[in-house]
Design an enzyme around this catalytic site. Structure first.
Site, mmCIF file in Angstrom:
data_model
loop_
_atom_site.group_PDB
_atom_site.id
_atom_site.type_symbol
_atom_site.label_atom_id
_atom_site.label_comp_id
_atom_site.label_asym_id
_atom_site.label_seq_id
_atom_site.Cartn_x
_atom_site.Cartn_y
_atom_site.Cartn_z
ATOM 1 N N ARG A 1 11.529 -0.884 10.477
ATOM 2 C CA ARG A 1 10.531 -0.536 11.482
ATOM 3 C C ARG A 1 10.553 -1.539 12.623
ATOM 4 O O ARG A 1 10.699 -2.726 12.409
ATOM 5 C CB ARG A 1 9.140 -0.547 10.836
ATOM 6 C CG ARG A 1 8.829 0.726 10.128
ATOM 7 C CD ARG A 1 7.606 0.617 9.277
ATOM 8 N NE ARG A 1 6.437 0.053 9.962
ATOM 9 C CZ ARG A 1 5.209 0.105 9.456
ATOM 10 N NH1 ARG A 1 5.000 0.699 8.293
ATOM 11 N NH2 ARG A 1 4.204 -0.430 10.092
ATOM 12 N N ARG A 33 11.827 -5.151 4.692
ATOM 13 C CA ARG A 33 11.475 -3.780 4.345
ATOM 14 C C ARG A 33 12.403 -2.755 5.016
ATOM 15 O O ARG A 33 12.714 -2.874 6.194
ATOM 16 C CB ARG A 33 10.050 -3.596 4.844
ATOM 17 C CG ARG A 33 9.435 -2.324 4.473
ATOM 18 C CD ARG A 33 7.968 -2.516 4.378
ATOM 19 N NE ARG A 33 7.323 -2.432 5.687
ATOM 20 C CZ ARG A 33 6.014 -2.235 5.809
ATOM 21 N NH1 ARG A 33 5.250 -2.144 4.751
ATOM 22 N NH2 ARG A 33 5.475 -2.173 6.991
ATOM 23 N N ARG A 67 0.418 -8.384 13.711
ATOM 24 C CA ARG A 67 -0.137 -7.366 12.803
ATOM 25 C C ARG A 67 -0.992 -8.015 11.726
ATOM 26 O O ARG A 67 -2.055 -7.512 11.385
ATOM 27 C CB ARG A 67 0.987 -6.561 12.134
ATOM 28 C CG ARG A 67 1.549 -5.500 13.042
ATOM 29 C CD ARG A 67 2.794 -4.885 12.454
ATOM 30 N NE ARG A 67 2.559 -4.146 11.246
ATOM 31 C CZ ARG A 67 3.482 -3.976 10.284
ATOM 32 N NH1 ARG A 67 4.673 -4.517 10.405
ATOM 33 N NH2 ARG A 67 3.201 -3.265 9.233
ATOM 34 N N LYS A 69 0.823 -1.216 0.000
ATOM 35 C CA LYS A 69 0.000 0.000 0.000
ATOM 36 C C LYS A 69 0.854 1.263 0.000
ATOM 37 O O LYS A 69 0.620 2.176 -0.770
ATOM 38 C CB LYS A 69 -0.916 0.055 1.242
ATOM 39 C CG LYS A 69 -2.011 -0.971 1.288
ATOM 40 C CD LYS A 69 -2.994 -0.670 2.416
ATOM 41 C CE LYS A 69 -2.359 -0.630 3.812
ATOM 42 N NZ LYS A 69 -1.857 -1.931 4.280
ATOM 43 N N ARG A 114 -9.348 1.112 8.653
ATOM 44 C CA ARG A 114 -8.966 -0.265 8.959
ATOM 45 C C ARG A 114 -10.186 -1.093 9.383
ATOM 46 O O ARG A 114 -10.081 -2.299 9.517
ATOM 47 C CB ARG A 114 -7.947 -0.321 10.106
ATOM 48 C CG ARG A 114 -6.569 0.246 9.805
ATOM 49 C CD ARG A 114 -5.738 -0.712 9.004
ATOM 50 N NE ARG A 114 -4.359 -0.947 9.423
ATOM 51 C CZ ARG A 114 -3.310 -0.200 9.126
ATOM 52 N NH1 ARG A 114 -3.439 0.927 8.497
ATOM 53 N NH2 ARG A 114 -2.098 -0.585 9.480
HETATM 54 P P1 AMP Z 1 0.981 1.212 8.808
HETATM 55 O O1 AMP Z 1 2.137 2.068 8.436
HETATM 56 O O2 AMP Z 1 -0.264 1.545 8.005
HETATM 57 O O3 AMP Z 1 1.304 -0.255 8.796
HETATM 58 O O4 AMP Z 1 0.608 1.590 10.312
HETATM 59 C C1 AMP Z 1 1.534 1.400 11.366
HETATM 60 C C2 AMP Z 1 0.794 1.248 12.673
HETATM 61 O O5 AMP Z 1 0.050 2.438 12.950
HETATM 62 C C3 AMP Z 1 -0.230 0.129 12.681
HETATM 63 O O6 AMP Z 1 0.366 -1.105 13.023
HETATM 64 C C4 AMP Z 1 -1.197 0.608 13.756
HETATM 65 O O7 AMP Z 1 -0.677 0.370 15.049
HETATM 66 C C5 AMP Z 1 -1.204 2.121 13.529
HETATM 67 N N1 AMP Z 1 -2.260 2.510 12.576
HETATM 68 C C6 AMP Z 1 -2.103 3.013 11.320
HETATM 69 N N2 AMP Z 1 -3.284 3.270 10.744
HETATM 70 C C7 AMP Z 1 -4.231 2.924 11.652
HETATM 71 C C8 AMP Z 1 -5.653 2.934 11.652
HETATM 72 N N3 AMP Z 1 -6.359 3.359 10.572
HETATM 73 N N4 AMP Z 1 -6.290 2.518 12.776
HETATM 74 C C9 AMP Z 1 -5.602 2.102 13.851
HETATM 75 N N5 AMP Z 1 -4.274 2.033 13.917
HETATM 76 C C10 AMP Z 1 -3.576 2.450 12.828
#
Ligand code: AMP
Length: 212
Positions: free
Chosen positions: A160, A127, A171, A13, A88
């Site tokens: 990360r 990554r 996750r 994404k 989400r």
């Molecule tokens: P991502 O970079 O999209 O994988 O997001 C990293 C982390 O941020 C995720 O593992 C969640 O802990 C938090 N996060 C990001 N977007 C959301 C969302 N829409 N709702 C809840 N937690 C989020």
């Protein structure tokens, strides 16, 4: 135009959103990036979010929705945006629909990038991210020219915290787009599913074709 990118962690994404933002000129809004920026800046929001992110859990809806709504209320988001990592779940999707309705807008496309679990585990482990400009790389699929150094800006690359294997499994379990969320967009007729096992360029081309 408002676009939502859906897919499990590691589906690509973020990478695809960066590419689409470049080719379409749409504003890229990533809730994950917003949380990471808050963590880096040491804000209260960042401290709270970090406790969830480090475990691979979702940050509570209340906090996430508030942050997102503030972001889309800014003038630069009035013409459109591409959401990466939001919504989400259905609660978040409904909050987004309501906010857009208030601007006489709606989600025009929901693009779901599908990838099987085994592949996601390999991907997340390889990554790397640039500390300076945020460009994403992957050891196997999209390596930097020089290990540890960003092609774009020469910044240092890092992995990360939540890409560690134990966290990755949690996750995947907690953060795959739930069936109800996919149905939400299917019902409104805006869903396109894309095979995320294709090459990066083929996925980009499929996404671009879907929004054309
Ligand atoms: P991502 O970079 O999209 O994988 O997001 C990293 C982390 O941020 C995720 O593992 C969640 O802990 C938090 N996060 C990001 N977007 C959301 C969302 N829409 N709702 C809840 N937690 C989020």
């Amino acid at each position: 135009m408002f676009i939502v990118l859906l897919g499990p962690p590691g589906a690509g994404k973020g990478t695809q959103a960066q590419r689409l933002a470049e080719s379409t000129g749409l504003l890229h809004i990533s809730t994950g990036d917003m949380f990471r920026e808050n963590v880096a800046a040491g804000t209260e929001l960042g401290k709270l979010a970090k406790t969830y992110m480090d475990r691979g859990d979702l940050v509570p809806d209340e906090v996430t929705i508030k942050m997102l709504l503030e972001r889309i209320s800014r003038p630069e988001a009035s013409a459109g945006a591409m959401f990466d990592g939001f919504p989400r779940n259905v609660v978040q999707a409904e909050a987004l629909d309501a906010a857009l309705a208030g601007k006489d807008a709606k989600i025009d496309h929901a693009l779901l990038i599908s990838v099987p679990d085994e592949e996601l585990i390999t991907r997340l482990g390889g990554r790397w991210i640039c500390r300076k400009c945020g460009r994403l790389f992957h050891e196997r699929n999209d390596p930097p020219k020089q290990a540890g150094v960003c092609d774009e800006c020469g910044g240092e690359l890092y992995q990360r915290e939540d890409d560690r294997p134990e966290v990755v499994r949690n996750r995947l379990e907690k953060q795959k787009p739930p069936a109800a969320l996919i149905d939400h967009f299917r019902t409104s007729g805006v869903l396109t599913e894309i095979d995320g096992l294709q090459s990066l360029d083929a996925v980009t081309a499929a996404l671009e074709a879907a929004i054309r």
